[in-house]
Design a protein around this motif. Structure first.
Motif, mmCIF file in Angstrom:
data_model
loop_
_atom_site.group_PDB
_atom_site.id
_atom_site.type_symbol
_atom_site.label_atom_id
_atom_site.label_comp_id
_atom_site.label_asym_id
_atom_site.label_seq_id
_atom_site.Cartn_x
_atom_site.Cartn_y
_atom_site.Cartn_z
ATOM 1 N N LYS A 138 -32.555 -58.089 -34.384
ATOM 2 C CA LYS A 138 -33.222 -56.994 -33.496
ATOM 3 C C LYS A 138 -34.718 -56.717 -34.094
ATOM 4 N N ALA A 139 -34.915 -56.883 -35.237
ATOM 5 C CA ALA A 139 -36.289 -56.556 -35.691
ATOM 6 C C ALA A 139 -37.106 -57.677 -35.223
ATOM 7 N N ARG A 140 -36.704 -59.009 -35.151
ATOM 8 C CA ARG A 140 -37.522 -59.988 -34.544
ATOM 9 C C ARG A 140 -37.906 -59.720 -33.088
ATOM 10 N N ILE A 141 -36.955 -59.308 -32.481
ATOM 11 C CA ILE A 141 -37.147 -58.941 -31.009
ATOM 12 C C ILE A 141 -38.260 -57.828 -30.752
ATOM 13 N N GLU A 142 -38.063 -56.887 -31.603
ATOM 14 C CA GLU A 142 -39.005 -55.730 -31.643
ATOM 15 C C GLU A 142 -40.473 -56.172 -31.885
ATOM 16 N N LEU A 143 -40.341 -56.990 -32.777
ATOM 17 C CA LEU A 143 -41.852 -57.432 -33.266
ATOM 18 C C LEU A 143 -42.471 -58.196 -32.125
ATOM 19 N N ALA A 144 -41.750 -59.236 -31.650
ATOM 20 C CA ALA A 144 -42.137 -59.960 -30.394
ATOM 21 C C ALA A 144 -42.607 -59.142 -29.198
ATOM 22 N N PHE A 145 -41.946 -57.954 -29.190
ATOM 23 C CA PHE A 145 -42.378 -57.167 -28.030
ATOM 24 C C PHE A 145 -43.747 -56.421 -28.273
ATOM 25 N N ILE A 146 -43.603 -56.060 -29.609
ATOM 26 C CA ILE A 146 -45.094 -55.480 -30.033
ATOM 27 C C ILE A 146 -46.147 -56.423 -29.777
ATOM 28 N N LYS A 147 -46.023 -57.786 -30.361
ATOM 29 C CA LYS A 147 -47.074 -58.833 -30.087
ATOM 30 C C LYS A 147 -47.272 -59.021 -28.577
ATOM 31 N N GLU A 148 -46.352 -58.945 -27.829
ATOM 32 C CA GLU A 148 -46.891 -59.241 -26.366
ATOM 33 C C GLU A 148 -47.541 -57.846 -25.870
ATOM 34 N N LEU A 149 -47.110 -56.698 -26.393
ATOM 35 C CA LEU A 149 -47.804 -55.589 -25.789
ATOM 36 C C LEU A 149 -49.398 -55.396 -26.315
ATOM 37 N N GLU A 150 -49.334 -55.950 -27.248
ATOM 38 C CA GLU A 150 -50.835 -55.957 -28.176
ATOM 39 C C GLU A 150 -51.687 -57.097 -27.323
ATOM 40 N N ILE A 151 -51.249 -58.115 -26.821
ATOM 41 C CA ILE A 151 -51.977 -58.951 -26.143
ATOM 42 C C ILE A 151 -52.279 -58.398 -24.690
ATOM 43 N N LYS A 152 -51.388 -57.570 -23.854
ATOM 44 C CA LYS A 152 -51.562 -56.842 -22.828
ATOM 45 C C LYS A 152 -52.622 -56.071 -23.147
ATOM 46 N N GLN A 153 -52.609 -55.181 -24.090
ATOM 47 C CA GLN A 153 -53.397 -54.145 -24.411
ATOM 48 C C GLN A 153 -55.019 -54.744 -24.364
ATOM 49 N N ASP A 154 -54.759 -55.688 -25.188
ATOM 50 C CA ASP A 154 -56.141 -56.419 -25.242
ATOM 51 C C ASP A 154 -56.878 -56.853 -24.054
ATOM 52 N N THR A 187 -41.415 -45.096 -43.338
ATOM 53 C CA THR A 187 -42.683 -45.275 -42.723
ATOM 54 C C THR A 187 -42.734 -45.032 -41.478
ATOM 55 N N PHE A 188 -41.867 -45.617 -40.535
ATOM 56 C CA PHE A 188 -41.953 -45.597 -39.182
ATOM 57 C C PHE A 188 -41.614 -44.022 -38.690
ATOM 58 N N LYS A 189 -40.656 -43.411 -39.599
ATOM 59 C CA LYS A 189 -40.429 -42.019 -39.263
ATOM 60 C C LYS A 189 -41.562 -41.010 -39.400
ATOM 61 N N GLU A 190 -42.301 -41.167 -40.609
ATOM 62 C CA GLU A 190 -43.504 -40.460 -40.893
ATOM 63 C C GLU A 190 -44.816 -40.850 -40.209
ATOM 64 N N SER A 191 -44.958 -41.795 -39.859
ATOM 65 C CA SER A 191 -46.330 -42.320 -39.041
ATOM 66 C C SER A 191 -46.630 -41.383 -37.974
ATOM 67 N N ASP A 192 -47.735 -40.695 -38.005
ATOM 68 C CA ASP A 192 -48.117 -39.699 -37.097
ATOM 69 C C ASP A 192 -49.145 -40.388 -36.262
ATOM 70 N N GLY A 193 -49.625 -41.797 -36.118
ATOM 71 C CA GLY A 193 -50.595 -42.035 -35.431
ATOM 72 C C GLY A 193 -49.795 -43.528 -34.827
ATOM 73 N N PHE A 194 -50.448 -44.020 -33.891
ATOM 74 C CA PHE A 194 -49.965 -45.336 -33.221
ATOM 75 C C PHE A 194 -51.096 -46.436 -33.245
ATOM 76 N N SER A 195 -50.725 -47.637 -33.793
ATOM 77 C CA SER A 195 -51.747 -48.554 -33.643
ATOM 78 C C SER A 195 -50.602 -49.754 -33.732
ATOM 79 N N MET A 196 -51.029 -50.735 -32.697
ATOM 80 C CA MET A 196 -50.097 -51.986 -32.595
ATOM 81 C C MET A 196 -50.088 -52.791 -33.729
ATOM 82 N N SER A 197 -51.326 -53.107 -34.554
ATOM 83 C CA SER A 197 -51.627 -53.871 -35.453
ATOM 84 C C SER A 197 -50.794 -53.245 -36.891
ATOM 85 N N TYR A 198 -51.051 -51.815 -36.771
ATOM 86 C CA TYR A 198 -50.027 -51.081 -37.800
ATOM 87 C C TYR A 198 -48.826 -51.177 -37.855
#
Length: 414
Positions: free
Chosen positions: A380-396, A345-356
């Protein structure tokens, strides 16, 4: 001191929550018999919020509209209010009784169970109150159309008038009445666009005589509506019929193999190109709803290996892995397949959305947590998720700041 502070915060939270609930519509609880008895004693209509757990507009009504003070004041004063999940418990019976065919459906009913008024979809506060006022003023539910229909089922004009009212209300009886209408008009009129659209939207069974007529006169329909359009319309009939068989399995009943074999035979007789797709999709869904997870992943992995799927997109992978993620399955082989699908799913996703992406990472973590010898990958997955959540906050924050600056610029221009 910390415990005292926590208690104070919790107390304040409960007070605010109670205040919010009190401001909105107060929904009664109990059986339908208890609700109708209460309505009779109070001499009030019953307002029914017909919802399902998966319905987005239903959730918005509950959280954004039903909680408002002016809405609550009006409804609490004038109605007995009742929320019912149409797919659970007594809601299933009520959905059939009131012919609910879409969600949210908003009903105003008297204590005898007669529909007075009906509205559909998400409503803003002022619109919802306006619909409720219509119910108080007598409603717009036209019982005369139904009475005329029952007396004149062979009169096309009367049947069509009743059918149009059912379609407008998204009444579940529309399919049945559409079949009656199509059975009494000349079959040549199926080529009229309005009637063809009616067939496309309301005729469900591929075994219907209406569909048989189209098959027998394909060239005329292909010429009028294009071969691709007719093919797509017919393919939906086969898929929907198969889905109706699967739905019973979802409800806890045994799969109707006899009728499924009849469907397969019909598709073979008509040389339906999508036959194999319908068959395999149905088999997969049956395994999903019976929670036979080993057979479920074996079936999908086997089809992938054989090259059955010409093009698998991210959405397809997510439809496969989500049931496993939401299950309590701990079988290593099953979880490995689910993990492979998540990675694809990661590989085939052709768009980008933080929540997705957050949703995918959360699914991956849930699978890894149930697998053995995956501690490093899980970390590693937990670190990646935490990073994305932080990015989402900054993006908002950035989005809000950009909006503020644009508003300032607009004010300076004026």
């Amino acid at each position: 001191m910390k415990k005292l502070t926590l208690l104070v915060i919790l107390s304040m939270f409960s007070l605010f929550t109670f205040a919010d609930d009190k401001d909105g519509i107060q929904f009664d609880h109990g059986s339908w018999a208890e609700i109708t008895a209460k309505a009779k004693d109070a001499k009030k209509l019953i307002f029914i919020d017909c919802y399902t757990s998966w319905c987005g507009p239903c959730k918005r009504l509950s959280s954004e509209i039903f909680t408002l003070k002016d809405v609550g004041d009006f409804f609490n004063k004038n109605f007995i209010n009742y929320k019912v999940d149409m797919e659970k418990g007594e809601g299933v019976t009520l959905a059939k009784k009131f012919h609910v065919g879409a969600f949210p459906t908003l009903l105003w009913v008297d204590h005898k169970g007669n529909i007075v008024h009906r509205a559909l979809g998400f409503k803003k506060a002022e619109n919802l109150i306006a619909e409720a006022q219509k119910a108080l003023d007598g409603g717009d539910y036209n019982t005369d159309l139904e009475k005329n229909y029952k007396k004149n089922k062979n009169n096309p004009e009367i049947v069509k008038a009743y059918l149009n009212s059912l379609i407008k209300a998204l009444d579940s009886r529309a399919g049945e009445v559409a079949q009656q209408y199509l059975s009494i008009i000349p079959k040549e009129q199926y080529l009229n666009k309005e009637n063809y659209d009616l067939i496309a939207s309301r005729v469900q069974s591929p075994f219907s005589s209406v569909i048989s007529y189209i098959i027998e006169h394909r060239s005329a329909f292909d010429e009028k509506f294009t071969k691709q359009n007719v093919d797509e319309m017919l393919n939906r009939k086969y898929s929907k019929y198969a889905d109706s068989l699967v739905k019973k399995v979802k409800e806890g009943k045994e799969f109707d193999e006899v009728n499924f074999q009849k469907l397969i035979a019909l598709m073979e007789q008509r040389h339906v190109e999508s036959k194999d797709q319908v068959i395999e999709d149905t088999r997969i869904k049956v395994l999903q709803y019976t929670k036979d997870w080993k057979a479920y992943v074996d079936k999908i992995d086997s089809l992938i290996e054989k090259g059955f799927y010409k093009d698998i997109n991210a959405r397809t992978y997510s439809l496969w892995y989500k049931p496993v993620v939401e299950s309590d399955c701990k079988d290593g082989k099953v979880l490995k397949s689910a993990l492979d699908w998540i990675n694809m799913t990661f590989k085939e996703s052709d768009g980008f959305s933080m929540s997705y992406y957050m949703e995918i990472w959360e699914s991956k973590i849930k699978v890894l947590e149930r697998m053995e010898n995956k501690a490093d990958e899980l970390a590693k997955a937990r670190i990646e998720l935490a990073f994305i959540k932080e990015l989402e906050i900054k993006q908002d924050i950035d989005s809000k700041e950009q909006m503020r600056l644009l508003q300032m610029l607009n004010q300076e221009k004026h």
